[in-house]
Design a protein around this motif. Structure first.
Motif, PDB file in Angstrom:
ATOM      1  N   ARG A  77      35.112  34.874  27.733  1.00 23.34           N
ATOM      2  CA  ARG A  77      35.727  36.215  28.067  1.00 23.34           C
ATOM      3  C   ARG A  77      35.017  37.136  26.862  1.00 23.34           C
ATOM      4  O   ARG A  77      34.827  36.835  25.779  1.00 23.34           O
ATOM      5  N   THR A 123      40.855  42.305  28.507  1.00 22.10           N
ATOM      6  CA  THR A 123      39.625  41.555  29.041  1.00 22.10           C
ATOM      7  C   THR A 123      38.715  42.244  29.895  1.00 22.10           C
ATOM      8  O   THR A 123      38.819  42.695  30.965  1.00 22.10           O
ATOM      9  N   TYR A 157      47.998  34.548  43.882  1.00 19.81           N
ATOM     10  CA  TYR A 157      47.828  35.044  42.477  1.00 19.81           C
ATOM     11  C   TYR A 157      48.713  36.063  42.340  1.00 19.81           C
ATOM     12  O   TYR A 157      49.598  36.459  41.374  1.00 19.81           O
ATOM     13  N   ASN A 181      51.715  36.367  39.203  1.00 21.07           N
ATOM     14  CA  ASN A 181      51.795  37.405  38.131  1.00 21.07           C
ATOM     15  C   ASN A 181      52.658  38.398  38.303  1.00 21.07           C
ATOM     16  O   ASN A 181      53.068  39.147  37.291  1.00 21.07           O
ATOM     17  N   LYS A 221      40.297  36.637  35.594  1.00 17.55           N
ATOM     18  CA  LYS A 221      41.652  35.846  35.563  1.00 17.55           C
ATOM     19  C   LYS A 221      42.029  35.230  36.724  1.00 17.55           C
ATOM     20  O   LYS A 221      42.563  34.410  36.950  1.00 17.55           O
ATOM     21  N   ASN A 254      39.779  33.929  38.833  1.00 13.33           N
ATOM     22  CA  ASN A 254      38.750  33.093  38.965  1.00 13.33           C
ATOM     23  C   ASN A 254      37.769  33.563  40.115  1.00 13.33           C
ATOM     24  O   ASN A 254      37.561  32.931  40.929  1.00 13.33           O
TER      25      ASN A 254
END
Length: 361
Positions: free
Chosen positions: A174, A190, A229, A233, A357, A359
């Motif tokens: 990262r 990030t 996802y 989150n 995050k 993927n």
């Protein structure tokens, strides 16, 4: 009987009262304080300008001047700066430093010092690397782009007076970016997948691998995985269940569904922002810096926003003949979508971080 004459007695003489003595003493002291010559205890006001000279990253001399021209002449060709004392604003700088984009409008960046050919723009509050300061035009660098800006729209700031600077840091695969900026543009993010050659920590610009990912290519993630996802989150997100719409737009317009979702997450906070609630606007379309809520485009539903914006992005940003095409990838301020989609110079990095995050890189 003889008459008795009563005579008044002689009054007794009293010495002065201590209260009277105290009164006259205090009154005399008051007159002394009021009429004596007072020493000058008030400092004279500071001069309008202060010239600073630097060496080896430190301030070596400061001197006050009554005029800007005098202060500037004192600095001359040396490494230094001129500051206005009324608001502590730097007005002049020799050599490199930091440039802060003044509010309230976006700051245009041009190809050369004539300031005629616009390359891109950045939001007020952005901090640019100031390569060379000029009284009309200054040479700057930000987010992979080198160009020129109008010096009147820029506040120069010497590195010698800056204790907090932006930097990149690599942790595993990262790339992290600590951004120093105003107007809510800063923070630790990030920035995507780190390139193999990235140093552990640096203040110079680093382009993550995610920024050059082709957004015309479909993602391997399914509609169910996209929904999973979102739910993981943001369990309260109204976007749960829209995975199939993102995948349909991917098929219809050849725009990566994972990117579209990451874009929507960043702009709308998983569909929970005010603009998303009021106008179903998930992507910040026409949400200008000056009046985002007022100018943002309204849609009939979240699905309507996804379909119409996906088509718009595919046509105007990702197609080679598109109006804003600078490359079919997120990019930065030199190339890719970030050139014209957002005034935030690190908008693309924030989306790249979500993709990592997810993927989906």
């Amino acid at each position: 009987m003889s008459k008795r004459t009563i005579r008044p007695t002689r009054p007794v003489r009293k010495s002065g009262s201590w209260k009277g003595i105290l009164f006259f003493f205090l009154f005399g002291m008051l007159l002394f304080v009021l009429f004596r010559d007072k020493p000058k205890t008030i400092l004279p006001p500071a001069s309008p300008y202060i010239a600073e000279l630097y060496r080896d990253g430190k301030v070596i001399e400061e001197k006050e001047f009554d005029s800007f021209d005098q202060a500037k002449a004192f600095v001359g060709q040396q490494r230094g700066a001129v500051q206005r004392t009324t608001d502590e604003r730097y007005l002049y700088l020799t050599g490199s430093g930091i440039g802060i984009a003044d509010a309230p409008e976006t700051l245009n960046i041009y190809a050369d010092r004539t300031l005629k050919k616009r390359l891109t723009y950045v939001a007020p509050g952005s901090r640019l690397s100031l390569l060379t300061y000029g009284e009309q035009a200054s040479r700057i660098e930000i987010a992979g782009l080198t160009g020129y800006v109008d010096s009147e729209r820029l506040t120069p700031y010497p590195l010698e007076r800056s204790s907090n600077r932006s930097y990149y840091e690599t942790r595993g695969d990262r790339l992290l970016h600590y951004i120093v900026a105003d107007a809510g543009l800063g923070g630790l993010i990030t920035a995507g997948q780190a390139p193999s050659s990235a140093p552990e920590r640096t203040t110079t610009y680093v382009e993550s691998k995610t920024l050059t990912k082709n957004l015309r290519q479909p993602t391997d993630l399914t509609a169910k995985q996209l929904d999973a996802y979102i739910k993981k989150n943001a369990p309260d997100s109204p976007l749960i269940g829209t995975g199939k719409t993102f995948k349909q737009v991917e098929r219809d317009h050849k725009v990566n569904a994972a990117y579209l979702l990451a874009h929507a997450i960043h702009e709308s906070n998983y569909g929970r922002s005010e603009i998303a609630r009021d106008k179903f606007n998930l992507f910040g379309v026409n949400a200008t810096d000056i009046a985002p809520g007022q100018n943002a485009t309204a849609y009939t539903s979240f699905e309507d926003s996804i379909r119409k914006t996906g088509k718009f992005i595919a046509r105007d940003y990702l197609a080679e003949d598109g109006k804003y095409y600078r490359g079919a990838f997120l990019g930065n301020k030199a190339r890719g979508m970030n050139v014209f989609y957002a005034s935030d110079p690190y908008w693309s990095e924030k989306i790249a971080g979500i993709l990592l995050k997810m993927n989906a890189v």
